[in-house]
Design a protein around this motif. Structure first.
Motif, PDB file in Angstrom:
ATOM      1  N   ALA A 286       0.832  -1.202   0.000  1.00 57.26           N
ATOM      2  CA  ALA A 286       0.000   0.000   0.000  1.00 57.26           C
ATOM      3  C   ALA A 286       0.867   1.253   0.000  1.00 57.26           C
ATOM      4  CB  ALA A 286      -0.920  -0.003   1.220  1.00 57.26           C
ATOM      5  N   LEU A 287       0.392   2.267  -0.673  1.00 60.92           N
ATOM      6  CA  LEU A 287       1.091   3.546  -0.729  1.00 60.92           C
ATOM      7  C   LEU A 287       0.645   4.440   0.416  1.00 60.92           C
ATOM      8  CD1 LEU A 287       2.840   5.685  -2.336  1.00 60.92           C
ATOM      9  CD2 LEU A 287       0.667   6.371  -3.406  1.00 60.92           C
ATOM     10  N   SER A 288       1.625   5.068   1.069  1.00 58.29           N
ATOM     11  CA  SER A 288       1.352   6.124   2.047  1.00 58.29           C
ATOM     12  C   SER A 288       2.183   7.333   1.663  1.00 58.29           C
ATOM     13  CB  SER A 288       1.710   5.665   3.466  1.00 58.29           C
ATOM     14  OG  SER A 288       0.918   4.569   3.867  1.00 58.29           O
TER      15      SER A 288
ATOM     16  N   ALA B 175       8.078  11.626  -0.629  1.00 58.68           N
ATOM     17  CA  ALA B 175       6.923  11.492   0.270  1.00 58.68           C
ATOM     18  C   ALA B 175       6.422  10.057   0.328  1.00 58.68           C
ATOM     19  CB  ALA B 175       5.795  12.418  -0.189  1.00 58.68           C
ATOM     20  N   GLY B 176       6.590   9.305  -0.772  1.00 56.85           N
ATOM     21  CA  GLY B 176       6.211   7.902  -0.759  1.00 56.85           C
ATOM     22  C   GLY B 176       7.262   7.024  -0.107  1.00 56.85           C
ATOM     23  N   LEU B 177       8.536   7.401  -0.283  1.00 58.44           N
ATOM     24  CA  LEU B 177       9.620   6.631   0.326  1.00 58.44           C
ATOM     25  C   LEU B 177       9.618   6.764   1.840  1.00 58.44           C
ATOM     26  CD1 LEU B 177      10.566   6.530  -2.652  1.00 58.44           C
ATOM     27  CD2 LEU B 177      12.884   6.933  -1.847  1.00 58.44           C
ATOM     28  N   GLN B 178       9.313   7.959   2.329  1.00 55.93           N
ATOM     29  CA  GLN B 178       9.368   8.224   3.773  1.00 55.93           C
ATOM     30  C   GLN B 178       8.049   8.862   4.235  1.00 55.93           C
ATOM     31  OE1 GLN B 178      13.272  10.455   3.756  1.00 55.93           O
ATOM     32  NE2 GLN B 178      13.688   9.033   5.429  1.00 55.93           N
ATOM     33  N   PRO B 179       6.993   8.109   4.287  1.00 58.02           N
ATOM     34  CA  PRO B 179       5.702   8.694   4.649  1.00 58.02           C
ATOM     35  C   PRO B 179       5.649   9.208   6.085  1.00 58.02           C
ATOM     36  CG  PRO B 179       5.541   6.300   4.546  1.00 58.02           C
ATOM     37  CD  PRO B 179       6.872   6.671   3.981  1.00 58.02           C
TER      38      PRO B 179
ATOM     39  N   LEU C 144      11.562  -0.739   2.796  1.00 58.34           N
ATOM     40  CA  LEU C 144      11.783  -1.141   1.400  1.00 58.34           C
ATOM     41  C   LEU C 144      10.466  -1.287   0.650  1.00 58.34           C
ATOM     42  CD1 LEU C 144      14.666  -3.760   1.888  1.00 58.34           C
ATOM     43  CD2 LEU C 144      14.859  -1.427   0.989  1.00 58.34           C
ATOM     44  N   GLU C 145       9.445  -1.772   1.322  1.00 55.27           N
ATOM     45  CA  GLU C 145       8.122  -1.846   0.695  1.00 55.27           C
ATOM     46  C   GLU C 145       7.611  -0.447   0.374  1.00 55.27           C
ATOM     47  OE1 GLU C 145       6.691  -5.938   3.054  1.00 55.27           O
ATOM     48  OE2 GLU C 145       5.858  -3.980   3.584  1.00 55.27           O
ATOM     49  N   ASN C 146       7.812   0.508   1.305  1.00 54.59           N
ATOM     50  CA  ASN C 146       7.422   1.895   1.038  1.00 54.59           C
ATOM     51  C   ASN C 146       8.188   2.452  -0.155  1.00 54.59           C
ATOM     52  OD1 ASN C 146       5.584   2.037   3.172  1.00 54.59           O
ATOM     53  ND2 ASN C 146       7.100   2.819   4.607  1.00 54.59           N
TER      54      ASN C 146
ATOM     55  N   VAL D  13       8.234   4.582  -5.417  1.00 58.58           N
ATOM     56  CA  VAL D  13       8.856   4.687  -6.735  1.00 58.58           C
ATOM     57  C   VAL D  13       7.819   4.495  -7.837  1.00 58.58           C
ATOM     58  CG1 VAL D  13      10.393   3.443  -8.322  1.00 58.58           C
ATOM     59  CG2 VAL D  13      11.208   4.085  -6.052  1.00 58.58           C
ATOM     60  N   LEU D  14       6.974   3.482  -7.702  1.00 56.66           N
ATOM     61  CA  LEU D  14       5.952   3.249  -8.717  1.00 56.66           C
ATOM     62  C   LEU D  14       4.974   4.423  -8.785  1.00 56.66           C
ATOM     63  CD1 LEU D  14       4.560   1.490 -10.819  1.00 56.66           C
ATOM     64  CD2 LEU D  14       3.381   0.294  -8.956  1.00 56.66           C
ATOM     65  N   ASN D  15       4.534   4.915  -7.639  1.00 58.88           N
ATOM     66  CA  ASN D  15       3.596   6.033  -7.620  1.00 58.88           C
ATOM     67  C   ASN D  15       4.204   7.269  -8.270  1.00 58.88           C
ATOM     68  OD1 ASN D  15       1.112   7.474  -6.515  1.00 58.88           O
ATOM     69  ND2 ASN D  15       2.748   8.626  -5.513  1.00 58.88           N
ATOM     70  N   TRP D  16       5.500   7.510  -8.016  1.00 60.86           N
ATOM     71  CA  TRP D  16       6.149   8.686  -8.601  1.00 60.86           C
ATOM     72  C   TRP D  16       6.186   8.580 -10.125  1.00 60.86           C
ATOM     73  CZ3 TRP D  16      11.127   8.993 -11.063  1.00 60.86           C
ATOM     74  CH2 TRP D  16      11.489  10.301 -11.407  1.00 60.86           C
ATOM     75  N   HIS D  17       6.537   7.409 -10.642  1.00 57.22           N
ATOM     76  CA  HIS D  17       6.587   7.260 -12.094  1.00 57.22           C
ATOM     77  C   HIS D  17       5.211   7.457 -12.726  1.00 57.22           C
ATOM     78  CE1 HIS D  17      10.555   5.405 -11.354  1.00 57.22           C
ATOM     79  NE2 HIS D  17      10.800   5.747 -12.595  1.00 57.22           N
ATOM     80  N   GLU D  18       4.188   7.023 -12.035  1.00 61.62           N
ATOM     81  CA  GLU D  18       2.840   7.188 -12.565  1.00 61.62           C
ATOM     82  C   GLU D  18       2.338   8.624 -12.425  1.00 61.62           C
ATOM     83  OE1 GLU D  18       1.024   2.693 -11.776  1.00 61.62           O
ATOM     84  OE2 GLU D  18       0.893   4.207 -10.188  1.00 61.62           O
ATOM     85  N   GLY D  19       2.867   9.361 -11.448  1.00 62.74           N
ATOM     86  CA  GLY D  19       2.325  10.685 -11.161  1.00 62.74           C
ATOM     87  C   GLY D  19       3.137  11.857 -11.660  1.00 62.74           C
ATOM     88  N   CYS D  20       4.428  11.677 -11.925  1.00 61.53           N
ATOM     89  CA  CYS D  20       5.248  12.815 -12.347  1.00 61.53           C
ATOM     90  C   CYS D  20       5.048  13.089 -13.842  1.00 61.53           C
ATOM     91  CB  CYS D  20       6.721  12.561 -12.042  1.00 61.53           C
ATOM     92  SG  CYS D  20       7.499  11.360 -13.134  1.00 61.53           S
ATOM     93  N   ARG D  21       5.548  14.230 -14.288  1.00 66.49           N
ATOM     94  CA  ARG D  21       5.445  14.612 -15.696  1.00 66.49           C
ATOM     95  C   ARG D  21       6.846  14.620 -16.324  1.00 66.49           C
ATOM     96  NH1 ARG D  21       1.967  18.060 -12.960  1.00 66.49           N
ATOM     97  NH2 ARG D  21       3.462  19.775 -13.005  1.00 66.49           N
ATOM     98  N   ARG D  22       7.425  13.436 -16.359  1.00 70.25           N
ATOM     99  CA  ARG D  22       8.787  13.289 -16.888  1.00 70.25           C
ATOM    100  C   ARG D  22       8.856  12.259 -18.016  1.00 70.25           C
ATOM    101  NH1 ARG D  22      14.315  14.078 -15.358  1.00 70.25           N
ATOM    102  NH2 ARG D  22      15.626  12.213 -15.528  1.00 70.25           N
ATOM    103  N   TYR D  23       7.874  11.369 -18.113  1.00 67.52           N
ATOM    104  CA  TYR D  23       7.997  10.229 -19.014  1.00 67.52           C
ATOM    105  C   TYR D  23       6.893  10.127 -20.061  1.00 67.52           C
ATOM    106  CZ  TYR D  23      11.334   8.917 -15.415  1.00 67.52           C
ATOM    107  OH  TYR D  23      12.371   8.931 -14.530  1.00 67.52           O
ATOM    108  N   ARG D  24       5.813  10.895 -19.942  1.00 68.38           N
ATOM    109  CA  ARG D  24       4.751  10.822 -20.941  1.00 68.38           C
ATOM    110  C   ARG D  24       5.197  11.515 -22.226  1.00 68.38           C
ATOM    111  NH1 ARG D  24      -0.050  13.354 -17.454  1.00 68.38           N
ATOM    112  NH2 ARG D  24       1.574  14.963 -17.422  1.00 68.38           N
ATOM    113  N   THR D  25       4.661  11.062 -23.363  1.00 72.43           N
ATOM    114  CA  THR D  25       5.113  11.592 -24.648  1.00 72.43           C
ATOM    115  C   THR D  25       4.952  13.107 -24.730  1.00 72.43           C
ATOM    116  OG1 THR D  25       4.564   9.506 -25.753  1.00 72.43           O
ATOM    117  CG2 THR D  25       4.815  11.450 -27.147  1.00 72.43           C
TER     118      THR D  25
END
Length: 790
Positions: A416-418, A467-471, A715-717, A722-734
């Motif tokens: 789960a994400l926190s 924020a996801g790594l260290q909730p 490590l679970e956090n 990491v997954l949440n950041w990739h889905e939420g940031c604006r660095r990788y979309r076309t």
């Protein structure tokens, strides 16, 4: 018995030769084993068993130039290690007596003191008797650094027997990455590599023994030895004995393919590892020698060690071909061992690399492939050029190819994400910090240094990742974590753009060499920073290291140095225009992703409750490495279009898989998806099954167990964040890539195309080019690297 597959065509670039002292080594090792109590009366072996094993023949093939005395001693070491394995199997594995097995293993390091003058206990069994005798006979000829390294390798080899005992009934088939790592430990090849130093009178100087180049040489050698053994031993291990630890079986299960296809894939990986060995010799050793100022005698010892590893690889191959123990068509070598003249290996007189060792050492081995073609008559079967094609393909990638939007698999992450409640404030503060230290400005006199601005910084949203790594972090802690992520990500972008385009490896190394100055261990002042790279590091180091002990600061600085050194490795590959070997890539990716820094920062709060040996334990390393690999592969899946199409990058696991398997993008994504989730499965397996065993073995108290249980959750956090950041940031979309990198991509592709048109003959259509200057090695002896990659 019908063979389960046809043996593949092996890449064996060096000839096998037989030591002339074979008979003496055989006779000596038999008498020595009897004196140590390993034969009659041991309940493990008798003389007939030892003669059937014929470790003398193995050692004579793998150490062809050793003196009679050295060959006898090395053979005794192999007799001892195989006796240990059989003794441990009979006494502890079959009885599943883990407690007694651990007690047995705990005594053995006492017989390997770094100081030869240290007294040792009285041996209580043949294993201890043999180890005490071997150590006494070996260490006088070797230095302290070798003694420490060899004792460590021996302990690792023995300790993994305990790991095998704990997992013997688990019924698990390892994933490919796990298997490579595990095989190095239990297979013994790193231990064999250090015996080469003794046998070849080639002790590696301490100045370079801990370097990346020497580590890669040993790892590539080890993988080659183990993968070769897996091919020859599959029928006996898997079909006859039901063994699960075999590389062909691992790839059969992982790729869901036939045994023949898996055998070919294992052989391809074996070839890749041998070519990684060669690449390291030719591209990394000369630089290492120059940078360390290693004297001529030290350089000669390293090169003699390299030759010794090559001899072992070829000799081991020949032994497998001749041994009745393995699947080889009944022994397909050029006759029995007795039919091969000692010292020649059946070579062709006068042909470099085929007979006298001085011919091989002078001009033979690597680079003499053309002579293999000349030896074959017109009616001979065609020469297998697959290894050359594979090598050429790794240099033939055309950068800035349009690959389209990324294809993402389903991320089946169960954690789960926190998010920290301080996220919004951290977002503003990290941009302010980046502006203050100069990350968002063009650096005067440094072309290409203006890589980020405030808009891109906000788009990249590194505070979201923190924020996801260290909730549970405080606002100050979240700011520091955000700054570390921002600095590391910015610097990872900075190095290839500032130093990569001009191939300024010296400039990159000079910049990297200054960074430790801004991480003082004693709390003293650092020099005045010269640029944003140094200024940002100095600032976050001071904020992070202030309350830490000197020891903890040392561990944190080492983690940063590992990350920054990995950027130099990436630049070296970029300059060679070489897609990395898959094993080397996955292992280095942990560092380029900053994973060691992440774990080091996590451990700051652990205090002294957990002993260092717990962090060094194989299960803990497996836990961390599997998490690191999952996170890094998430990044590579999301960043594939950014790196391959917009940046012309070569370092992406999807591209590495495409190159290795010669497959298309969707197929590579499926393979990466399977590998990523197999690493996630391993992470969960270690946390649930192996850590409780670690707690018992080390006798950890409740506080230490609670801290390590919390570390698993951290490590679970990390994975969820990491997954949440990739889905939420604006660095990788076309659409984001077009805004941030589109103009740069178009310019680079235009330059590439103009260079291709200008260099093509007027009457011919231009051929695809891989860059504006020749890419990869050039000059005498490099023609094989420019073969067709088809």
């Amino acid at each position: 018995m019908t063979q389960p597959f046809e043996l593949p065509s092996f890449y064996v670039p060096h000839p096998a030769r037989l030591n002339p002292h074979l008979d003496e080594a055989r006779a000596h090792s038999t008498e020595w084993a009897r004196e140590m109590g390993m034969l009659e009366g041991s309940g493990i072996w008798d003389q007939a068993d030892l003669e059937a094993h014929d470790y003398g023949l193995l050692c004579a093939y793998t150490h062809p130039d050793a003196s009679a005395e050295a060959l006898s001693l090395v053979t005794d070491w192999y007799v001892w290690v195989f006796f240990f394995d059989d003794h441990f199997l009979d006494m502890y594995k079959r009885t599943n007596d883990r407690e007694a097995g651990k007690a047995h293993l705990d005594r053995l390091p006492l017989f390997m003191p770094a100081d030869p003058a240290t007294p040792v206990p009285e041996p209580e069994n043949p294993v201890e008797e043999g180890l005490a005798d071997l150590w006494r006979r070996t260490v006088p000829a070797m230095g302290e650094d070798w003694r420490i390294r060899f004792a460590g390798s021996t302990r690792n080899l023995l300790d993994e027997s305990l790991w095998e005992l704990a997992n013997i009934n688990a019924g698990r088939v390892a994933n490919p990455v796990e298997y490579i790592e595990m095989r190095r430990k239990v297979g013994g090849a790193p231990w064999s590599a250090q015996l080469v130093e003794y046998a070849a009178n080639a002790e590696v100087p301490q100045e370079v023994s801990g370097s990346r180049a020497l580590r890669v040489l040993m790892d590539a050698f080890s993988d080659g030895v183990h993968l070769r053994n897996d091919i020859f031993s599959y029928q006996r291990e898997v079909e006859d004995e039901g063994e699960l630890s075999n590389g062909i079986l691992v790839l059969e299960r992982f790729l869901e393919c036939s045994t023949q296809e898996a055998a070919e894939a294992v052989n391809d990986l074996l070839t890749s590892r041998l070519q990684q060995f060669e690449n390291t010799v030719f591209t990394e050793l000369p630089v290492l020698f120059a940078e360390t100022g290693l004297d001529p005698a030290g350089r000669a010892r390293v090169m003699a060690y390299v030759k010794g590893l090559q001899d072992w690889q070829s000799g081991g191959h020949e032994w497998h071909l001749r041994s009745s123990r393995y699947m080889n068509g009944g022994g397909t070598g050029a006759g029995s061992a007795a039919e091969v003249a000692p010292g020649t290996g059946g070579g062709l007189p006068g042909v470099p690399g085929s007979g006298n060792w001085w011919d091989q050492y002078a001009i033979g081995g690597i680079g003499t492939s053309a002579l293999d073609i000349l030896r074959k008559g017109a009616d001979s079967p065609p020469v297998d050029t697959a290894p050359e094609r594979r090598r050429a393909r790794s240099h033939a990638h055309v950068p800035y190819q349009a690959v389209g939007p990324v294809q993402l698999p389903e991320f089946r992450l169960p954690f789960a994400l926190s998010l920290s409640p301080h996220l919004d404030g951290a977002r503003d503060r990290v941009v302010e910090w980046a502006e203050r230290v100069g990350l968002l400005s063009e650096h005067p006199g440094v072309p290409g240094s203006g890589i980020w601005d405030a808009e891109s910084m906000r788009d990249y949203d590194l505070a979201l990742c923190a924020a996801g790594l260290q909730p549970d972090a405080t606002a100050d802690q979240l700011d520091i974590s955000s700054a570390w992520l921002a600095w590391g990500t910015w610097a990872d972008d900075y190095f290839p753009k500032v130093f990569g385009r001009t191939r300024d490896l010296a400039g990159a190394k000079a910049a990297n060499a200054r960074l430790p100055l801004f991480m003082p261990l004693d709390g003293g002042p650092a020099p005045e920073p010269a640029n944003a790279l140094e200024r940002g590091l100095a600032d976050i180091w001071e904020r992070t290291a202030g309350p830490m002990t000197v020891e903890a600061r040392g561990r944190l600085r080492e983690a940063v140095e590992v990350m920054t050194a990995s950027w130099i490795w990436e630049l070296s590959n970029q300059i060679q225009h070489r897609i990395p070997d898959p094993v080397d890539y996955l292992e280095m990716r942990r560092s380029t992703f900053g994973s060691e820094l992440t774990t080091a920062l996590s451990r700051i709060g652990h205090g002294r409750a957990v002993p260092e040996e717990a962090y060094r334990h194989g299960s803990m390393r497996a836990l961390e490495n599997s998490a690191m690999d999952y996170a890094a592969m998430v990044n590579d899946l999301f960043s594939y279009q950014k790196e391959v199409e917009y940046e012309g990058e070569l370092h992406n696991v999807v591209l590495v898989v495409q190159n290795f398997f010669n497959c298309d993008y969707p197929s590579a994504v499926r393979i990466v998806d399977d590998l990523m989730h197999s690493r996630l499965d391993q992470f969960q397996h270690v946390a649930q099954k192996e850590l409780p065993v670690l707690y018992e073995d080390l006798g950890l108290g409740e506080e230490a167990r609670e801290v390590l249980g919390g570390y698993v959750r951290e490590l679970e956090n990390w994975l969820a964040g990491v997954l949440n950041w990739h889905e939420g940031c604006r660095r990788y979309r076309t659409e984001d890539l077009e805004r941030h990198f589109g103009a740069e991509r178009d310019l680079a592709a235009s330059v590439r195309d103009r260079a291709a048109n200008a260099s093509a003959p007027a009457t011919e259509a231009p051929e695809p080019r891989t860059g504006t200057v020749p890419l990869g090695p050039t000059g005498l002896g490099t023609a094989s690297l420019r073969l067709s990659s088809n």
